[in-house]
Design an enzyme around this catalytic site. Sequence first.
Site, mmCIF file in Angstrom:
data_model
loop_
_atom_site.group_PDB
_atom_site.id
_atom_site.type_symbol
_atom_site.label_atom_id
_atom_site.label_comp_id
_atom_site.label_asym_id
_atom_site.label_seq_id
_atom_site.Cartn_x
_atom_site.Cartn_y
_atom_site.Cartn_z
ATOM 1 C CG ASP A 36 -1.648 1.253 1.463
ATOM 2 O OD1 ASP A 36 -2.390 1.673 0.553
ATOM 3 O OD2 ASP A 36 -1.473 1.852 2.541
ATOM 4 C CG ASP A 38 -1.351 7.599 0.401
ATOM 5 O OD1 ASP A 38 -0.320 8.246 0.193
ATOM 6 O OD2 ASP A 38 -2.271 7.489 -0.439
#
Length: 218
Positions: A36, A38
């Site tokens: 991922d 953020d």
Amino acid sequence: MTRTAGPWLLTAPHEPPVRQLPRGPGHPLPAAVLFDRDGTLVVDVPYNGDPARVTPMPGAREAVAAVRAAGVPVGVVTNQSGVARGLLTRRQVEDVRLRVEHLLGPFAVWAVCPHGPGEGCGCRKPAPGLIAAACRHLGVPPRHTVVIGDIGADVRAARAAGARGLLVPTPVTLAGEIEDAEHTAPDLLTAVRLVLAPDKPPQRAAGHVACLPAEEAR
């Protein structure tokens, strides 16, 4: 509910070849590791389109470098609903990608969902589309892929795609998401070490306070 096109796939013009280390019976390396963006690789700045505001998470450089050193392809799977909300352009998403790669090195693929929560796409996490698209691009099976993220949507997307999810909680991770995750780690570097040495038992993360439902904000 309106159906939308699939995810954006962003790649470097010339990807360096990946030479994976041999897999021993006690240490089966994953076929790929997908991160991922953020809250996992970089500090979460909501709807960020400014490369100057990109800051790596603690241990991110070392963690990604360790996966590359093992010869395992690395990719990014990220929801960017700021595009659908009119807060980001594709150029801004690309500029932030280039800044992340300047700081952390190149990734073999970026799978980006530009849709909003109500658009009915199949790629917005926790749907499996980003992971499936990244795996197709890399030519690897999802079942041999690890997805590392900081919220429940990341591990649920991995589960839906048939991949292994590993949660690295932050203060925005909900307590229920931590309890629901099959595998957790207290930080990104520990997560990668568990991925590269799977015979060691995973650790349960503790002490994180749930603050915001970050899943809908991205």
